[in-house]
Design a protein around this motif. Structure first.
Motif, PDB file in Angstrom:
ATOM      1  N   GLY A 294      74.477 -18.393 -18.190  1.00 23.15           N
ATOM      2  CA  GLY A 294      74.039 -17.255 -17.217  1.00 23.15           C
ATOM      3  C   GLY A 294      75.183 -16.772 -16.512  1.00 23.15           C
ATOM      4  O   GLY A 294      75.228 -15.542 -16.237  1.00 23.15           O
ATOM      5  N   MET A 298      76.425 -12.897 -16.200  1.00 20.81           N
ATOM      6  CA  MET A 298      76.705 -12.356 -14.953  1.00 20.81           C
ATOM      7  C   MET A 298      78.310 -11.485 -14.738  1.00 20.81           C
ATOM      8  O   MET A 298      78.430 -10.500 -14.332  1.00 20.81           O
ATOM      9  N   LEU A 372      66.667 -14.320 -12.671  1.00 16.65           N
ATOM     10  CA  LEU A 372      66.844 -13.555 -13.810  1.00 16.65           C
ATOM     11  C   LEU A 372      65.612 -13.031 -14.587  1.00 16.65           C
ATOM     12  O   LEU A 372      65.333 -11.904 -14.905  1.00 16.65           O
ATOM     13  N   THR A 375      64.234 -10.207 -12.212  1.00 15.89           N
ATOM     14  CA  THR A 375      65.149  -9.000 -12.455  1.00 15.89           C
ATOM     15  C   THR A 375      64.608  -8.311 -13.811  1.00 15.89           C
ATOM     16  O   THR A 375      64.491  -7.215 -13.970  1.00 15.89           O
ATOM     17  N   LEU A 389      69.092 -10.378  -8.519  1.00 15.60           N
ATOM     18  CA  LEU A 389      70.249 -11.074  -8.854  1.00 15.60           C
ATOM     19  C   LEU A 389      71.134 -11.830  -7.974  1.00 15.60           C
ATOM     20  O   LEU A 389      71.589 -12.760  -8.419  1.00 15.60           O
ATOM     21  N   SER A 392      69.076 -15.266  -7.930  1.00 14.18           N
ATOM     22  CA  SER A 392      69.578 -15.925  -8.935  1.00 14.18           C
ATOM     23  C   SER A 392      71.082 -16.664  -8.903  1.00 14.18           C
ATOM     24  O   SER A 392      71.291 -17.831  -9.158  1.00 14.18           O
ATOM     25  N   PHE A 462      68.266 -11.299 -20.190  1.00  8.86           N
ATOM     26  CA  PHE A 462      67.830 -12.280 -18.891  1.00  8.86           C
ATOM     27  C   PHE A 462      66.926 -13.442 -19.472  1.00  8.86           C
ATOM     28  O   PHE A 462      67.051 -14.427 -18.839  1.00  8.86           O
TER      29      PHE A 462
END
Length: 525
Positions: A294, A298, A372, A375, A389, A392, A462
């Motif tokens: 993750g 990002m 996520l 989103t 976000l 997250s 995501f």
């Protein structure tokens, strides 16, 4: 406290250190204490925390500045010449963004090992300053050839790969158990504060910077890395015993809490087999791999997501992209520091280290996955996407007081080696995740509803990341431990202690150290 009382305390400390200097002005006393303690109001271990914080700000700025700059490098910004515009496909961009991690993965384990042998100060410092110097060559490499840029990024990753293992090795010798979470989370808030700065500043430099725009991104952060290295050399030392200005009280406090690591110069062989077959180590490996999937989505792809799905690309929109890409990491920095305070508070209240690490890691991963997913399904507008976000990323920041410190809990002597092993495995997502994301989020055909198609493609990206988070949380809950493992001081020593009947429960040892550390620490800050 009144000014006269402060002056009296300063003189009392100076006279106790040097009885012959009874007649000192307030300024002379303060100056003497500065030379004695480096900073009279800040203990040496906190100077290390602050300097490493800024070091990791530079580390991540050097790592992710290309994520923002590449939007301008393949775009049509008015501050670029034709010579500075590159017609790279989405797949080629994925290769460029992941190239760093091919070098990064190589030096993880050697970095931890070298830090244990020659000291973390030199290994970490050189890793950052060499990466900073190489960053200055990025514009030249990009103009020479696509392959030259990839080779340079691989080389940057190679030198930066030693940084996290070296830092863990240093904290294994500097962080007393009662303050372990607080000190390390100050350090590891740095990388993501680097994101807060790097994304918007890189965007501004791409639009208004010198040397044609985007090249100034690499020149700016490269120079800052070299400046930081000078201060690192002057202020930081490998162990409390080697620090010329540390107070005796602080030195005794640190070494008393982690005596097995700091006392004596005995070189203990690394128990590789025991480490690689330890369920507690595998719990950290799986959690680390999961969170980095993750994280690297990002770090490397969020500017591209804002560009593709929300249309933030050039000029003022590019700056808005940079700001939006950096905002979630404000939450990460805050949650990381708060989590460190909360974790050490809970451990002092006799909640076991294992349960604290498990609980914080679970909360972090669940929030990371939830943010996520929301989103992907509901992030149709800029503000909505930024909020989701941020939820997250803020949640994931808690994990720095969970599994990320667990290396030091279970084997402080080999913390650098353990970090090298787990971060080596956790670098694989850095290679795979950006490539997968760019493969899924391909440019739609001409004339199609690009925004709608891009949003569906990024939703899939995501969802995969959220599933990885939840898998990591489940494995960590089953396998994680919070106490020093039987092999943590070397197999031969453990065998000798067992033979002589000297083994004390590791849980008892840890509890005693934390209790003593808490009592000592209350008077040493």
């Amino acid at each position: 406290m009144a000014k006269s009382e402060k002056e009296a305390l300063l003189k009392e400390r100076c006279i106790s250190a040097s009885p012959e200097k009874e007649e000192l002005s307030h300024w002379e006393a303060a100056k003497m204490l500065w030379h004695q303690d480096c900073c009279p109001c800040l203990p040496a271990r906190y100077i290390l925390a602050v300097m490493s914080f800024f070091g990791f700000v530079i580390v991540y700025a050097l790592r992710v500045n290309l994520s923002m700059a590449i939007v301008a490098m393949v775009g049509n910004s008015s501050n670029e010449t034709d010579h500075d515009h590159f017609n790279w496909t989405s797949t080629q961009q994925g290769w460029i963004l992941s190239a760093f991690f091919y070098g990064y993965i190589i030096t993880q384990i050697p970095g931890g090992f070298l830090a244990g042998v020659i000291g973390g100060k030199l290994v970490l410092g050189l890793g950052i300053v060499i990466t900073a110097a190489l960053s200055l060559l990025t514009p030249l490499a990009a103009r020479i050839h696509f392959g030259a840029l990839i080779a340079l990024r691989v080389l940057e990753g190679f030198f930066e790969g030693v940084t996290f293992p070296a830092m863990h090795a240093m904290w294994g010798k500097w962080a007393p158990p009662a303050e372990r979470s607080i000190l390390t989370t100050i350090t590891y808030a740095g990388p993501f504060f680097g994101n807060v700065i790097s994304f918007p500043l890189s965007a501004v430099l791409c639009v208004y910077g010198f040397a044609g725009g985007w090249p100034s991104v690499f020149y700016t952060f490269g120079i800052l890395g070299i400046i930081w290295y000078i201060f690192w050399l002057l202020l930081i030392f490998d162990t409390p015993a080697k620090h010329p200005r540390i107070s005796e009280r602080e030195k005794e406090y640190i070494e008393g809490g982690i005596a097995d690591v700091n006392v004596g110069s005995e070189k203990v062989p690394v128990p590789w087999l025991q480490i690689l077959t330890s369920p507690a180590v595998w719990a950290i490996i799986v959690a680390h791999v999961s969170v980095n999937w993750g994280n690297y989505i990002m770090l490397t792809c969020i500017p591209s997501y804002f560009h593709d799905a929300l249309g933030l690309s050039f000029g003022q929109n590019l700056i808005e992209n940079g700001i939006f890409s950096g905002i979630p990491y404000v939450g990460f920095v805050v949650s990381t520091i708060i989590a460190g305070q909360v974790a050490d508070f809970l451990r002092k209240k006799w909640i076991s280290t294992k349960n604290v690490r498990k609980g914080i890691t679970l909360i972090a991963f669940v929030f990371g996955a939830a943010g996520l997913l929301v989103t992907g399904y509901f992030g149709k507008k800029k503000l909505d996407s930024v909020i989701f976000l941020t939820i997250s990323v803020t949640g994931v920041g808690l994990a720095n007081a969970g599994f990320n410190i667990n290396h030091i809990d279970i084997a402080p002597r080999f913390a650098g080696v353990l970090m090298g092993i787990t971060n080596c495995a956790a670098t694989i997502p850095g290679i795979v995740a950006p490539t997968v994301a760019k493969y899924i989020a391909q440019k739609p055909p001409e004339g199609s509803d690009e925004r709608h198609i891009y949003q569906a493609e990024w939703r899939e990206v995501f969802i995969i990341a959220a599933e990885v988070y939840l898998f990591g949380a489940a494995v960590y809950l089953i396998l994680a431990e919070g106490t020093k493992q039987w092999w943590a001081d070397g197999v031969k020593r453990a065998q000798k202690e067992t033979k002589d009947g000297l083994i004390v429960s590791q849980e008892q040892k840890t509890t005693i150290q934390e209790k003593n550390g808490s009592l000592l620490g209350s008077g040493s800050r």
